[in-house]
Write a protein that holds these residues in place. Structure first.
Motif, PDB file in Angstrom:
ATOM      1  N   ASP A  19      39.581 -12.424 -56.009  1.00  0.00           N
ATOM      2  CA  ASP A  19      39.623 -13.814 -55.534  1.00  0.00           C
ATOM      3  C   ASP A  19      40.390 -14.639 -56.560  1.00  0.00           C
ATOM      4  O   ASP A  19      39.923 -14.836 -57.696  1.00  0.00           O
ATOM      5  N   GLU A  62      39.156 -17.687 -37.296  1.00  0.00           N
ATOM      6  CA  GLU A  62      39.368 -16.594 -38.254  1.00  0.00           C
ATOM      7  C   GLU A  62      39.250 -17.091 -39.692  1.00  0.00           C
ATOM      8  O   GLU A  62      38.617 -16.423 -40.536  1.00  0.00           O
ATOM      9  N   ASP A  63      39.808 -18.246 -39.996  1.00  0.00           N
ATOM     10  CA  ASP A  63      39.728 -18.782 -41.358  1.00  0.00           C
ATOM     11  C   ASP A  63      38.295 -19.142 -41.718  1.00  0.00           C
ATOM     12  O   ASP A  63      37.847 -18.910 -42.859  1.00  0.00           O
ATOM     13  N   GLU A  64      37.562 -19.725 -40.742  1.00  0.00           N
ATOM     14  CA  GLU A  64      36.177 -20.073 -41.013  1.00  0.00           C
ATOM     15  C   GLU A  64      35.321 -18.831 -41.255  1.00  0.00           C
ATOM     16  O   GLU A  64      34.424 -18.831 -42.104  1.00  0.00           O
ATOM     17  N   PHE A  65      35.615 -17.768 -40.533  1.00  0.00           N
ATOM     18  CA  PHE A  65      34.858 -16.540 -40.723  1.00  0.00           C
ATOM     19  C   PHE A  65      35.113 -15.952 -42.116  1.00  0.00           C
ATOM     20  O   PHE A  65      34.181 -15.498 -42.797  1.00  0.00           O
ATOM     21  N   LYS A  66      36.380 -15.936 -42.560  1.00  0.00           N
ATOM     22  CA  LYS A  66      36.702 -15.422 -43.900  1.00  0.00           C
ATOM     23  C   LYS A  66      36.016 -16.261 -44.980  1.00  0.00           C
ATOM     24  O   LYS A  66      35.506 -15.721 -45.977  1.00  0.00           O
ATOM     25  N   ALA A  67      35.997 -17.577 -44.798  1.00  0.00           N
ATOM     26  CA  ALA A  67      35.340 -18.449 -45.770  1.00  0.00           C
ATOM     27  C   ALA A  67      33.842 -18.176 -45.830  1.00  0.00           C
ATOM     28  O   ALA A  67      33.239 -18.164 -46.921  1.00  0.00           O
ATOM     29  N   VAL A  99      32.304 -15.327 -45.122  1.00  0.00           N
ATOM     30  CA  VAL A  99      32.092 -14.038 -45.781  1.00  0.00           C
ATOM     31  C   VAL A  99      32.240 -14.183 -47.296  1.00  0.00           C
ATOM     32  O   VAL A  99      31.471 -13.605 -48.084  1.00  0.00           O
ATOM     33  N   ARG A 100      33.212 -14.968 -47.734  1.00  0.00           N
ATOM     34  CA  ARG A 100      33.428 -15.191 -49.174  1.00  0.00           C
ATOM     35  C   ARG A 100      32.212 -15.873 -49.805  1.00  0.00           C
ATOM     36  O   ARG A 100      31.739 -15.498 -50.881  1.00  0.00           O
ATOM     37  N   LYS A 151      29.339 -13.432 -50.192  1.00  0.00           N
ATOM     38  CA  LYS A 151      29.534 -12.483 -51.289  1.00  0.00           C
ATOM     39  C   LYS A 151      29.089 -13.082 -52.616  1.00  0.00           C
ATOM     40  O   LYS A 151      28.359 -12.447 -53.402  1.00  0.00           O
TER      41      LYS A 151
END
Length: 659
Positions: free
Chosen positions: A126, A84-89, A91-92, A95
């Motif tokens: 952010d 989950e953390d890798e996925f959020k990173a 996506v960031r 962006k």
């Protein structure tokens, strides 16, 4: 801008399409990928490198690609999935990279990025704005590799160093191979293998300080990582491994009664006795057919015969005629039997072909294709068979000290009555655990409008037979060394010279049917030439009788000699030859070498000119009768009695002149 093609590393549960068939990865380890067919569960194995090569060649396509967001470049696999953390990173990063490409004329410019980043970070809330050089790297990565590159982290987590010295690591792998044998091995045996080899290499010390030795717990973890399919295959065989690796499968559904019927043979756990002597005969066999839709039993055949075409045809005959007796049954659409020879034979296939039944044998030793009839056998065993005196129970442990043979009392007919009564009065009227309905009620409701098709007893008996190709000879056909005749066959023989199909019943060899080669569907009944012998005769009894006859023949040959009949024939031929030569010599003396015709003419003239010659004189002087042949009695020194004391007729010597 070029985008690399995405390949996927094999992971358990991953589904893919290969050459038009769907497969699922079941195990990945030790450089091997084991996958199974989604339909059927048959197991296959390839190396991990070959799994990647198949994707490169375009023969393998991952079906659920969204679940396996990983990238493999040049055949070198990376981390399989994202947390989950890798996925959020990821996506960031996307962006920032996408916004920079859109907003800035030179998105890789450090000066422009430094001015732009604070405002964009505030817009997406952010709190930790990245550095300009970091965003520049993200922009370059997006432009060169595409968005999928952000879904594949470049580093793998965890400690990748060796736990033990290289010598111990090599021995540990070799010890795991020593575990993969048919004999029983455990973690302590593997540890002993490692310690023993270290001792041979002089690397073992009393306190273990020279090299680090793995513990039993470490070895057990290594053994637990072995593919269970491979382990069971080595320990118990291929069939056991296939069954252990295959899921139970999807539910088999039927749209209406008699659409799908499952049939199988079961070994009954009970002894039966002879009705006359009460001697134990053995354990019988049950062939049962069950309707998938209603769970009704639609065919039963109980006998002492092991699984064969005879028992299967008996159950089919019962199924086809049950509606005439007011019982569930009839002609089904799909028949799913076992894959044994008792079901896959020409007799059963012929009946299904005649009636338009779709014949679909199950996989070898796979109960998943016929689970309903297998479940019925368990219910029958627990609720009836093991409640009758003389039961053998399911295994020796359950049997214990129970004296099955001493307690046995039921005959085969009595057992058949018990089973049929239990089926009709208990099993059919009790709500089924899966359908929630009583089978007989569900059957009556769903067959109320369309009654099942059935056959008459004589029709079922005619087609539920085993076929055999024979040739007609003198109006007869020969089946298992017995002849069957029909006057219609004699007429057919005049116009047809080929082989005909003969249908015989192994349980009744009194008569057989012959299919007319020209008139399809026309059967000619042929009766045995020995009806007293074949009345009520089974094929098994006939074969046993032939064995006894052959045994008696061997006993006679042993007593009289192997070539007694041939020697007797030789002696007979010698006697005939000797007698024939003796007759010729005596005839030559009688005719004085002139031959029969000339002597006959002389004799005729002698008769005209002189008195008759008594035949007794011919016999006494020459040993021949009036036909010129040696008299049998004369050969033994006895005159030919019929002619003694009689006068020879005037035309008797004329016979000597005939050829």
């Amino acid at each position: 801008m070029s985008q690399l093609r995405t390949f996927f590393q094999a992971m358990p549960g991953m589904r893919f399409d290969m050459r038009g068939a769907a497969f699922e990865v079941a195990y990945v380890g030790f450089g091997v990928v084991r996958y199974a067919a989604v339909c059927g569960g048959k197991q296959y194995r390839v190396t991990q490198d070959r799994f990647i090569e198949l994707q490169m060649e375009g023969e393998l396509t991952v079906l659920n690609a969204d679940l396996w967001r990983q990238q493999v470049n040049a055949g070198s696999p990376t981390l399989a999935t994202l947390s989950e953390d890798e996925f959020k990173a990821a996506v960031r990063q996307l962006k920032y990279a996408k916004a920079a490409l859109i907003a800035l004329p030179h998105p890789n410019s450090i000066r422009l990025l430094t001015e732009w980043i604070p405002g964009f970070a505030q817009s997406i809330q952010d709190n930790r704005a990245p550095a300009a050089r970091t965003v520049s790297g993200w922009v370059k990565k997006l432009a060169e590799e595409g968005r999928d590159a952000f879904m594949a982290p470049t580093s793998r987590r965890g400690n990748r160093s060796l736990r033990f010295s290289p010598e111990v690591e090599v021995l540990l792998l070799a010890a795991v191979d020593s575990f993969l044998v048919e004999e029983h091995r455990d973690s302590r045996d593997v540890l002993a293998y490692i310690v023993g080899n270290l001792a041979e290499q002089s690397l073992l010390t009393r306190d273990g300080s020279k090299v680090k030795i793995p513990s039993e717990r470490t070895i057990r973890r290594k053994l637990a990582a072995i593919d269970p399919f491979l382990l069971i295959r080595i320990k118990k065989g291929h069939i056991a491994a296939e069954q252990a690796a295959r899921a139970a499968g999807k539910m088999i559904t039927s749209s209406r009664p008699l659409f799908i019927v499952q049939i199988d043979t079961h070994y009954l756990d009970i002894f039966v006795v002879d009705p006359g002597t009460m001697e134990v005969l053995g354990t019988p066999y049950l062939v049962c057919a069950i309707d998938v839709r209603t769970r009704c039993v639609v065919g039963v055949f109980i006998s002492m015969f092991p699984p064969s075409a005879t028992t299967t045809l008996g159950a089919l005959k019962d199924m086809l005629t049950r509606p005439n007796r007011g019982l569930p049954g009839g002609i089904c659409v799909v028949l799913i039997p076992d894959n044994g020879v008792d079901f896959k034979n020409s007799g059963v296939v012929r009946v299904c072909s005649k009636l338009g039944i779709n014949f679909q044998p199950a996989e070898v030793r796979d109960p998943n294709d016929k689970p309903h009839v297998e479940s019925f056998f368990r219910t029958l065993t627990l609720f009836l068979v093991q409640k009758i005196k003389g039961t053998t129970f399911s295994n020796p442990a359950a049997r214990g000290d129970y004296p099955s043979e001493k307690r046995a009392f039921a005959t085969l007919d009595q057992l058949s009555g018990y089973i049929n009564y239990w089926i009709e009065n208990e099993y059919h009227v009790r709500p089924h655990g899966m359908t929630g309905r009583a089978p007989i009620r569900m059957w009556d409701e769903e067959t109320a409008r369309a009654k099942p098709m059935a056959l008459l007893e004589v029709e079922a008996d005619a087609i539920s037979r085993r076929p055999k190709r024979c040739k007609i000879g003198k109006g007869r056909v020969r089946v298992h060394h017995e002849y069957y005749y029909s006057h219609a066959l004699k007429t057919l023989e005049q116009t047809y010279d080929g082989l005909v199909t003969v249908l015989y019943d192994e349980l009744d060899m009194e008569h057989v049917y012959v299919e007319h080669p020209y008139e399809k569907g026309v059967l000619i009944q042929t009766d045995s030439i020995n009806p007293e012998y074949t009345h009520g005769l089974t094929l098994w009894q006939h074969e046993e009788a032939r064995k006894l006859k052959a045994k008696m023949t061997q006993q006679d040959i042993a007593a009289l000699g192997k070539y007694a009949d041939v020697l007797a024939r030789y002696q007979l031929l010698q006697a005939i030859q000797k007698d024939s030569q003796l007759a010729k010599r005596k005839l030559a003396k009688l005719t004085r070498g002139k031959g029969r015709e000339q002597e006959a003419q002389s004799s005729a003239k002698l008769i005209e000119d002189g008195p008759l010659i008594p035949p007794s004189l011919l016999v006494q002087q020459f040993g021949v009768n009036s036909l010129g042949m040696t008299s049998p009695n004369t050969m033994q020194g006895v005159p030919d009695q019929p002619f003694v004391g009689q006068d020879l007729p005037a035309d008797s010597f004329g016979v000597l002149g005939e050829d």
